[in-house]
Scaffold this active site. Structure first.
Site, PDB file in Angstrom:
ATOM      1  N   HIS A  67       4.640  -0.770   2.425  1.00  0.00           N
ATOM      2  CA  HIS A  67       3.478  -0.351   3.236  1.00  0.00           C
ATOM      3  C   HIS A  67       2.839   0.907   2.682  1.00  0.00           C
ATOM      4  O   HIS A  67       1.614   1.044   2.710  1.00  0.00           O
ATOM      5  CB  HIS A  67       3.923  -0.062   4.678  1.00  0.00           C
ATOM      6  CG  HIS A  67       4.381  -1.269   5.414  1.00  0.00           C
ATOM      7  ND1 HIS A  67       3.533  -2.054   6.162  1.00  0.00           N
ATOM      8  CD2 HIS A  67       5.611  -1.837   5.522  1.00  0.00           C
ATOM      9  CE1 HIS A  67       4.211  -3.044   6.701  1.00  0.00           C
ATOM     10  NE2 HIS A  67       5.478  -2.934   6.328  1.00  0.00           N
ATOM     11  N   SER A  88       9.012  -3.212   4.540  1.00  0.00           N
ATOM     12  CA  SER A  88       9.617  -4.135   5.506  1.00  0.00           C
ATOM     13  C   SER A  88       9.648  -5.504   4.833  1.00  0.00           C
ATOM     14  O   SER A  88       9.094  -5.680   3.747  1.00  0.00           O
ATOM     15  CB  SER A  88       8.815  -4.176   6.816  1.00  0.00           C
ATOM     16  OG  SER A  88       7.537  -4.734   6.597  1.00  0.00           O
ATOM     17  N   LEU A 120       4.379  -6.442  10.974  1.00  0.00           N
ATOM     18  CA  LEU A 120       5.599  -7.216  11.245  1.00  0.00           C
ATOM     19  C   LEU A 120       6.686  -6.981  10.198  1.00  0.00           C
ATOM     20  O   LEU A 120       6.396  -6.699   9.033  1.00  0.00           O
ATOM     21  CB  LEU A 120       5.281  -8.715  11.284  1.00  0.00           C
ATOM     22  CG  LEU A 120       4.311  -9.161  12.388  1.00  0.00           C
ATOM     23  CD1 LEU A 120       4.130 -10.668  12.341  1.00  0.00           C
ATOM     24  CD2 LEU A 120       4.800  -8.706  13.762  1.00  0.00           C
ATOM     25  N   TYR A 126       0.270   1.805 -10.360  1.00  0.00           N
ATOM     26  CA  TYR A 126       1.302   0.820 -10.033  1.00  0.00           C
ATOM     27  C   TYR A 126       1.642  -0.059 -11.239  1.00  0.00           C
ATOM     28  O   TYR A 126       2.781  -0.521 -11.373  1.00  0.00           O
ATOM     29  CB  TYR A 126       0.883  -0.021  -8.819  1.00  0.00           C
ATOM     30  CG  TYR A 126       0.977   0.769  -7.527  1.00  0.00           C
ATOM     31  CD1 TYR A 126       2.197   1.273  -7.078  1.00  0.00           C
ATOM     32  CD2 TYR A 126      -0.145   1.041  -6.759  1.00  0.00           C
ATOM     33  CE1 TYR A 126       2.298   2.010  -5.917  1.00  0.00           C
ATOM     34  CE2 TYR A 126      -0.063   1.781  -5.584  1.00  0.00           C
ATOM     35  CZ  TYR A 126       1.173   2.257  -5.169  1.00  0.00           C
ATOM     36  OH  TYR A 126       1.267   2.997  -4.018  1.00  0.00           O
ATOM     37  N   LEU A 139       3.465   4.454  -0.106  1.00  0.00           N
ATOM     38  CA  LEU A 139       4.134   5.446  -0.964  1.00  0.00           C
ATOM     39  C   LEU A 139       3.252   6.675  -0.882  1.00  0.00           C
ATOM     40  O   LEU A 139       2.033   6.576  -1.068  1.00  0.00           O
ATOM     41  CB  LEU A 139       4.188   4.958  -2.414  1.00  0.00           C
ATOM     42  CG  LEU A 139       4.426   6.039  -3.483  1.00  0.00           C
ATOM     43  CD1 LEU A 139       5.864   6.545  -3.445  1.00  0.00           C
ATOM     44  CD2 LEU A 139       4.110   5.497  -4.881  1.00  0.00           C
TER      45      LEU A 139
HETATM   46  C1  LIG Z   1      -0.608   8.042  -5.532  1.00  0.00           C
HETATM   47  C2  LIG Z   1       0.573   8.998  -5.477  1.00  0.00           C
HETATM   48  C3  LIG Z   1       1.706   8.362  -4.694  1.00  0.00           C
HETATM   49  C4  LIG Z   1       1.021   9.259  -6.919  1.00  0.00           C
HETATM   50  O1  LIG Z   1       2.116  10.152  -6.905  1.00  0.00           O
HETATM   51  P1  LIG Z   1       2.164  11.390  -7.928  1.00  0.00           P
HETATM   52  O2  LIG Z   1       3.504  11.992  -7.809  1.00  0.00           O
HETATM   53  O3  LIG Z   1       0.993  12.283  -7.712  1.00  0.00           O
HETATM   54  O4  LIG Z   1       1.943  10.608  -9.302  1.00  0.00           O
HETATM   55  P2  LIG Z   1       2.736  10.842 -10.671  1.00  0.00           P
HETATM   56  O5  LIG Z   1       2.724  12.296 -10.996  1.00  0.00           O
HETATM   57  O6  LIG Z   1       4.034  10.135 -10.628  1.00  0.00           O
HETATM   58  O7  LIG Z   1       1.822  10.028 -11.652  1.00  0.00           O
HETATM   59  C5  LIG Z   1       0.589  10.561 -12.025  1.00  0.00           C
HETATM   60  C6  LIG Z   1      -0.258   9.404 -12.525  1.00  0.00           C
HETATM   61  O8  LIG Z   1      -0.575   8.565 -11.424  1.00  0.00           O
HETATM   62  C7  LIG Z   1      -1.951   8.212 -11.432  1.00  0.00           C
HETATM   63  N1  LIG Z   1      -2.542   8.701 -10.174  1.00  0.00           N
HETATM   64  C8  LIG Z   1      -1.958   9.451  -9.255  1.00  0.00           C
HETATM   65  N2  LIG Z   1      -2.785   9.662  -8.228  1.00  0.00           N
HETATM   66  C9  LIG Z   1      -3.926   9.038  -8.540  1.00  0.00           C
HETATM   67  C10 LIG Z   1      -5.151   8.886  -7.870  1.00  0.00           C
HETATM   68  N3  LIG Z   1      -5.401   9.438  -6.673  1.00  0.00           N
HETATM   69  N4  LIG Z   1      -6.110   8.181  -8.478  1.00  0.00           N
HETATM   70  C11 LIG Z   1      -5.912   7.627  -9.684  1.00  0.00           C
HETATM   71  N5  LIG Z   1      -4.751   7.734 -10.358  1.00  0.00           N
HETATM   72  C12 LIG Z   1      -3.784   8.426  -9.780  1.00  0.00           C
HETATM   73  C13 LIG Z   1      -2.539   8.834 -12.647  1.00  0.00           C
HETATM   74  O9  LIG Z   1      -2.566   7.790 -13.616  1.00  0.00           O
HETATM   75  C14 LIG Z   1      -1.586   9.905 -13.083  1.00  0.00           C
HETATM   76  O10 LIG Z   1      -1.509   9.884 -14.457  1.00  0.00           O
HETATM   77  P3  LIG Z   1      -2.160  11.094 -15.288  1.00  0.00           P
HETATM   78  O11 LIG Z   1      -1.212  12.242 -15.106  1.00  0.00           O
HETATM   79  O12 LIG Z   1      -2.195  10.556 -16.673  1.00  0.00           O
HETATM   80  O13 LIG Z   1      -3.506  11.362 -14.700  1.00  0.00           O
HETATM   81  C15 LIG Z   1       0.173  10.371  -4.851  1.00  0.00           C
HETATM   82  O14 LIG Z   1      -0.909  10.900  -5.582  1.00  0.00           O
HETATM   83  C16 LIG Z   1      -0.189  10.288  -3.390  1.00  0.00           C
HETATM   84  O15 LIG Z   1       0.662  10.436  -2.527  1.00  0.00           O
HETATM   85  N6  LIG Z   1      -1.477  10.081  -3.091  1.00  0.00           N
HETATM   86  C17 LIG Z   1      -1.941  10.003  -1.721  1.00  0.00           C
HETATM   87  C18 LIG Z   1      -1.392   8.795  -1.035  1.00  0.00           C
HETATM   88  C19 LIG Z   1      -1.700   7.491  -1.749  1.00  0.00           C
HETATM   89  O16 LIG Z   1      -2.822   7.253  -2.199  1.00  0.00           O
HETATM   90  N7  LIG Z   1      -0.688   6.616  -1.828  1.00  0.00           N
HETATM   91  C20 LIG Z   1      -0.799   5.320  -2.474  1.00  0.00           C
HETATM   92  C21 LIG Z   1      -1.317   4.262  -1.579  1.00  0.00           C
HETATM   93  S1  LIG Z   1      -0.127   3.730  -0.388  1.00  0.00           S
END
Ligand SMILES: CC(C)(COP(=O)(O)OP(=O)(O)OC[C@H]1O[C@@H](n2cnc3c(N)ncnc32)[C@H](O)[C@@H]1OP(=O)(O)O)[C@@H](O)C(=O)NCCC(=O)NCCS
Length: 205
Positions: A120, A95, A109, A166, A122
């Site tokens: 907010h 947002s 908001l 990130y 992902l």
């Molecule tokens: C965080 C999240 C969005 C990452 O998406 P993903 O599709 O699994 O991630 P990708 O495959 O694109 O990338 C993987 C990399 O992200 C990092 N990563 C992903 N999840 C992680 C976690 N829980 N802790 C630490 N690093 C993490 C790692 O560096 C990983 O790299 P590696 O393969 O060398 O270990 C997903 O794990 C998720 O939905 N988690 C639960 C919700 C969340 O925590 N969201 C973020 C806060 S809003």
């Protein structure tokens, strides 16, 4: 602002089918992979992913169901969903925000005249994690934001263990967030979008 403003970005799948007659363009099967802005009708699918990703882990989640609906009603163009054969597998919800840093108000908001997108949440469905989808979706979202000329930057707050994730997406650390949720503390990160409407002409999207 309307969902229509997202059309240049969302045309991707339709462009690929150009040249076919309107009858042949009709879909008889769900697309294997589709990116589109979310609608309030997607709120339950969003919340199901959040429930597993956050509530089952910490008891909290970034957006509860009514908040998901709230933002998808107010600013659907700041969301992006990844669908595989019609099923939501990953999403981003944002947002607008109008201050340098995020505060507690930013959690609920939408500041319609703001130039910062507050991301907010992902989240990726648990069966699709660690396949690159989170990174790809965030990359596509940031590219999409560049098509919105009023956006200057994107901001989010995350727990420290996600800073490397990130950072790999191009975000930079701004510092500790003043926002806390229970005992959880967060770091603020930002991404300079430097939106230029003209960029989309050359971006191939
Ligand atoms: C965080 C999240 C969005 C990452 O998406 P993903 O599709 O699994 O991630 P990708 O495959 O694109 O990338 C993987 C990399 O992200 C990092 N990563 C992903 N999840 C992680 C976690 N829980 N802790 C630490 N690093 C993490 C790692 O560096 C990983 O790299 P590696 O393969 O060398 O270990 C997903 O794990 C998720 O939905 N988690 C639960 C919700 C969340 O925590 N969201 C973020 C806060 S809003």
């Amino acid at each position: 602002m309307s969902v229509l403003s997202a059309l240049p970005f969302l045309k991707l799948t339709h462009l690929r089918s150009s040249g076919r007659s309107p009858v042949r363009q009709r879909r008889h099967t769900l697309p294997a992979s589709e990116f589109r802005c979310l609608t309030p009708e997607d709120a339950i699918s969003v919340f199901e992913i959040e429930r597993e990703a956050f509530i089952s882990v910490s008891g909290n989640c970034p957006l509860y169901l009514d908040e998901v609906r709230h933002f998808l009603n107010l600013c659907p163009e700041l969301s992006l969903g990844w669908f595989e054969e019609g099923q939501l597998v990953a999403f981003v919800i944002g947002s607008l925000w109008d201050q340098e840093k995020l505060n507690q108000d930013a959690l609920t908001l939408h500041k319609a005249h703001g130039t910062t997108v507050h991301i907010h949440v992902l989240a990726v469905h648990h069966t699709f994690r660690q396949q690159g989808k989170g990174s790809i979706l965030m990359w596509r979202y940031l590219q999409y934001l560049r098509c919105l000329p009023y956006i200057r930057r994107a901001m989010l707050m995350c727990e420290d263990f996600l800073i490397p994730f990130y950072s790999n997406c191009g975000f930079k650390v701004l510092g500790p967030s003043e926002v806390t949720v229970g005992t959880l503390t967060f770091t603020e990160m930002y991404y300079a979008v430097q939106g230029h409407a003209l960029m989309r002409r050359n971006s191939g999207w």
